[in-house]
Write a protein that holds these residues in place. Structure first.
Motif, PDB file in Angstrom:
ATOM      1  N   LEU A 136     -65.439 -20.103 -19.233  1.00 27.12           N
ATOM      2  CA  LEU A 136     -64.585 -19.006 -18.800  1.00 27.12           C
ATOM      3  C   LEU A 136     -63.214 -19.503 -18.354  1.00 27.12           C
ATOM      4  N   ASN A 172     -67.325 -12.847 -12.500  1.00 24.90           N
ATOM      5  CA  ASN A 172     -67.163 -12.892 -13.953  1.00 24.90           C
ATOM      6  C   ASN A 172     -68.364 -13.547 -14.638  1.00 24.90           C
ATOM      7  N   VAL A 173     -68.933 -14.562 -13.992  1.00 23.94           N
ATOM      8  CA  VAL A 173     -70.126 -15.205 -14.556  1.00 23.94           C
ATOM      9  C   VAL A 173     -71.281 -14.219 -14.606  1.00 23.94           C
ATOM     10  N   LEU A 183     -70.647 -20.994 -10.671  1.00 27.52           N
ATOM     11  CA  LEU A 183     -69.356 -21.496 -11.145  1.00 27.52           C
ATOM     12  C   LEU A 183     -69.542 -22.635 -12.138  1.00 27.52           C
ATOM     13  N   ASN A 194     -62.739 -18.299 -14.169  1.00 29.32           N
ATOM     14  CA  ASN A 194     -64.103 -18.626 -13.760  1.00 29.32           C
ATOM     15  C   ASN A 194     -64.337 -18.224 -12.304  1.00 29.32           C
ATOM     16  N   GLY A 202     -70.348 -20.978 -15.333  1.00 29.96           N
ATOM     17  CA  GLY A 202     -69.154 -20.395 -15.934  1.00 29.96           C
ATOM     18  C   GLY A 202     -68.316 -21.431 -16.651  1.00 29.96           C
ATOM     19  N   GLU A 203     -68.232 -22.633 -16.060  1.00 28.08           N
ATOM     20  CA  GLU A 203     -67.425 -23.694 -16.656  1.00 28.08           C
ATOM     21  C   GLU A 203     -68.119 -24.351 -17.838  1.00 28.08           C
ATOM     22  N   THR A 236     -70.730 -11.658 -17.224  1.00 22.50           N
ATOM     23  CA  THR A 236     -70.930 -12.234 -18.561  1.00 22.50           C
ATOM     24  C   THR A 236     -72.409 -12.260 -18.911  1.00 22.50           C
ATOM     25  N   PHE A 268     -70.328 -20.877 -20.298  1.00 24.50           N
ATOM     26  CA  PHE A 268     -69.511 -19.802 -20.850  1.00 24.50           C
ATOM     27  C   PHE A 268     -68.068 -20.210 -21.138  1.00 24.50           C
TER      28      PHE A 268
END
Length: 377
Positions: free
Chosen positions: A308, A315-316, A299, A311, A302-303, A319, A306
């Motif tokens: 996102l 999804n991470v 997470l 997030n 992701g933050e 990706t 990416f």
């Protein structure tokens, strides 16, 4: 936050730097130039190296494979001894540099050089080593690690030696321009996964290491997304990022994983799959199997990497996988081999090599490896 750090490798980075070789090696040294399949003779690197060594006594040994084999490298050790060399100049990518580290460390050892890979012998001296980097991926030009394959048994092992730091590394990004798209994509992936192995573990609070790793990852994502629009800076950035991913800095004092590499090494040794491609195949599925254990850092990735909007852990991971797909990598082992016993062979080799419980928390055992491979085959 407890560690020791020293990196003694002098780096000469930039266009036209190969000519600096002549000032970096003592003229009294008998130099062995080690290289791979001969591409350096068609891209101008061999000519530049030859010119820089014109006032030296030097020899050459070519034919080091992309996954360097101990069988080939043992011939190089004999050749080096016969010619009484006292300096090795590795001209190539990570495989050539890794192979040269083996030659340097095995040179003074009277036993079987593979003992170094098995942990049966710890070198107490080695030949001096320098590197001219022609492929950016492993960071081997300024670290102590080397990965070697035993063709006879299809084993791929690694070793570290304090004597394996090159005295210098010449890094001219212009030499990357002659590489194939496959080799360049492999370099981006290799560097990305190297960084993840030291980052995607669990929260630890070492801010410099975390944020520096995130900066490297963000930059590598940019290179992946701009892969079809490569300019001089693209190549320079890849060469430097690959070095920074594995020169030891971002791994100082933090938990590290390396499970993707351990599994990937066995696949590469068994089936000859490109090292980076084994990593791209295994990593997303390893993250899926271990997503609860790694959720905090995923997470965070992701933050911070990416950015996102939605997030989530899934999804991470998706990706990451899409980056590899963007680079044209086939992400199924079955695309590279028709062997039906992949899982059994990989697990047996991991056990043979002592990897019964690994990963940052020691939670990856044969059952978990089987789950990862089921998703990857």
């Amino acid at each position: 936050m407890n560690f020791r750090y020293q990196n003694p490798t002098l780096i000469e980075f930039g266009q036209g730097k190969i000519s600096e070789i002549s000032s970096l090696i003592s003229k009294t040294k008998r130099v062995l130039v080690v290289y791979g399949g001969g591409s350096i003779k068609s891209n101008g690197v061999y000519e530049q190296v030859s010119k820089a060594l014109s006032s030296f006594v030097w020899f050459e040994f070519g034919g080091v494979e992309p996954n360097p084999t101990v069988e080939t490298l043992n011939k190089a050790v004999v050749f080096a001894r016969e010619n009484q060399v006292d300096f090795i100049l590795a001209v190539g990518g990570g495989s050539v540099i890794d192979g040269s580290k083996y030659i340097a460390n095995a040179f003074f050892y009277e036993g079987e050089g593979w003992d170094i890979l098995e942990g049966k012998h710890t070198p107490t001296r080695a030949l001096e080593l320098g590197a001219v980097l022609t492929l950016a991926a492993t960071g081997s030009e300024s670290n102590t690690g080397a990965v070697i394959t035993k063709k006879q048994t299809k084993e791929k092992r690694f070793f570290h030696s304090a004597f394996s730091y090159p005295k210098f590394a010449i890094m001219d990004p212009d030499v990357l321009k002659s590489l194939s798209q496959r080799q360049l994509a492999n370099g981006v992936i290799d560097s990305f996964v190297h960084t993840c192995e030291q980052y995607l573990t669990y929260k630890h609070g070492l801010l410099a290491q975390d944020y520096y790793a995130e900066g490297i990852l963000r930059a590598l994502v940019e290179l992946a997304l701009s892969f079809d629009n490569r300019d001089d800076l693209w190549y320079a950035n890849l060469m430097w990022l690959a070095n920074q991913a594995l020169n030891g800095l971002i791994g100082l004092g933090v938990p590290q994983d390396w499970a993707t590499h351990y599994i990937g090494h066995e696949l590469s040794g068994l089936y000859g799959i490109d090292h980076a491609r084994t990593l791209a195949i295994i990593q997303p599925n390893l993250l899926r199997v271990l997503k609860e254990q790694k959720s905090e850092k995923l997470l965070q990735m992701g933050e911070n990497v990416f950015k996102l909007e939605n997030n989530t852990v899934d999804n991470v991971i998706n990706t990451i996988e899409n980056i590899y797909k963007t680079l044209g990598v086939d992400l199924k082992i079955s695309s590279y081999t028709e062997d039906k016993d992949i899982k059994e062979k990989v697990i047996n080799l991991l056990i043979k090599h002592g990897f019964t419980h690994f990963g940052e928390k020691g939670t990856i055992d044969s059952t978990v490896v089987g789950q990862i491979l089921d998703k990857s085959i």
